[in-house]
Design a protein around this motif. Sequence first.
Motif, PDB file in Angstrom:
ATOM      1  N   LEU A  76       3.854 -34.935 -16.694  1.00  0.00           N
ATOM      2  CA  LEU A  76       3.568 -34.836 -17.919  1.00  0.00           C
ATOM      3  C   LEU A  76       4.341 -33.550 -18.522  1.00  0.00           C
ATOM      4  O   LEU A  76       4.010 -33.939 -20.012  1.00  0.00           O
ATOM      5  N   VAL A  77       4.959 -32.404 -18.395  1.00  0.00           N
ATOM      6  CA  VAL A  77       5.244 -31.409 -19.249  1.00  0.00           C
ATOM      7  C   VAL A  77       6.484 -32.212 -19.204  1.00  0.00           C
ATOM      8  O   VAL A  77       6.863 -32.075 -20.853  1.00  0.00           O
ATOM      9  N   TYR A  80       5.624 -34.385 -22.486  1.00  0.00           N
ATOM     10  CA  TYR A  80       5.721 -33.494 -23.685  1.00  0.00           C
ATOM     11  C   TYR A  80       6.668 -33.153 -24.342  1.00  0.00           C
ATOM     12  O   TYR A  80       7.232 -32.986 -25.407  1.00  0.00           O
ATOM     13  N   THR A  81       7.841 -32.756 -23.304  1.00  0.00           N
ATOM     14  CA  THR A  81       8.956 -31.425 -23.743  1.00  0.00           C
ATOM     15  C   THR A  81      10.011 -32.737 -23.601  1.00  0.00           C
ATOM     16  O   THR A  81      10.934 -31.835 -24.324  1.00  0.00           O
ATOM     17  N   LYS A  83       9.887 -34.715 -26.238  1.00  0.00           N
ATOM     18  CA  LYS A  83       9.354 -35.132 -27.766  1.00  0.00           C
ATOM     19  C   LYS A  83       9.564 -33.102 -28.486  1.00  0.00           C
ATOM     20  O   LYS A  83       9.467 -33.737 -29.897  1.00  0.00           O
ATOM     21  N   ARG A  84       8.959 -32.291 -27.814  1.00  0.00           N
ATOM     22  CA  ARG A  84       8.442 -31.163 -28.344  1.00  0.00           C
ATOM     23  C   ARG A  84       8.683 -30.304 -27.414  1.00  0.00           C
ATOM     24  O   ARG A  84       8.289 -29.479 -26.086  1.00  0.00           O
ATOM     25  N   SER A  89       8.972 -22.076 -22.337  1.00  0.00           N
ATOM     26  CA  SER A  89       8.100 -22.558 -21.569  1.00  0.00           C
ATOM     27  C   SER A  89       8.511 -22.207 -19.968  1.00  0.00           C
ATOM     28  O   SER A  89       7.450 -21.764 -19.379  1.00  0.00           O
TER      29      SER A  89
END
Length: 404
Positions: A76-77, A80-81, A83-84, A89
């Motif tokens: 999931l991380v 997400y990363t 794309k963004r 982090s």
Amino acid sequence: MSTHQTALKSPAASQAGGTTFAILLSLSFCHLLNDMMQSLVPAIYPILKEAYSLDFAQIGLITLAFQCTASLFQPLVGIYTDKRPMPYSLPIGMTSTLLGLLLMANAHSYPVILTAAAMIGLGSSVFHPEASRVARLASGGRYGFAQSLFQVGGNTGSAIGPLLAAFVVVPHGQRSLVWFSAAALLAMLILVQVGSWYGRNRVARTPVRKAGAAAGHGLSRGRVAVAILVLVALLFSKNVYTASLNSYFTFYLIERFAVPVQTAQIILFLFLGSLAAGLMIGGIVGDRVGRLPIIWFSILGALPFTLALPFANLFWTVVLAVTIGLIMSSAFAAILIYAQDLVPGRVGLVAGMFFGFSFGLGGLGAAALGELADRTSITTVYAVCAYLPLLGLLTVFLPKLPER
């Protein structure tokens, strides 16, 4: 023109290369600190087992709590990363590891121990995919070397953890874990600098990454899906066997050979050190000979030694464990880079998924093996696990990809 000549003719290129290598070393060192702190948890299992009257199944559940948070959140991380991207982090993830370590040091009940283990796993779920992405960005095209250098820090930390547990935690008790919070604070300071470099260089290097992603490999989605499933099966073989040694090898040595706890921890350190050495060797060789030969050798090549381990005396048990560690660990960088080439442009997703699978499969394996040990014996665990490397035969279904 050689790389050395190019660097001599271009001071700017030389300076950039130096900065890149510094980033790889920083990531590797922080990976060492991160995994050192994490490896303290299984290293103190004998202390927790005695202090809280735990059985092997409950020990396995501690590993499962740690591995599941790491395994479930890492993909999931990564998604997400992709794309963004989040340059800072990395120190945020290290904060979760710090809090989990402090909670473990002060835990007074089994549920609190599980919660602390889960928080440490959550820190890994943020650290590994993003650090892997930065390592690839800083690789200069030597993907296997960069991933191996990054990973060898983690494996070195995992090897140091049991040694520190033997000489610090065992004599001073569970609360001495709090002393290692200094390592988390140091890692956070370094990762702030890494995040700053990542933020400056991410945009500048994006066109190169997109060009590589656009090249493709010509495989259908179905063929890619089959290859990913095969890689997962190979990780299952490697990580479940490794989990059997990480979580229960000290108990096996104590029960079968009547060695003291500290001696068992030193032997575990030798095994974990062999994982670090094999990982570095595999990454360097993989850049030269290709990913598939390394994958073939790493999984299937360990079979004769895993079959011999349950019948060996103490000396040969140590020799075989070190040999198994060297061989099995050599494929991780090759598997990760091969998967990233299968799904180009999704570095975070692939890194998160495969680091997640590594943690998750290891956790599930540890829990299942703990139940098996309770129902039979700890020696039965290694007799059963000896056949896991046979899954290496599935490598035949992996397509040959063009080398980059």
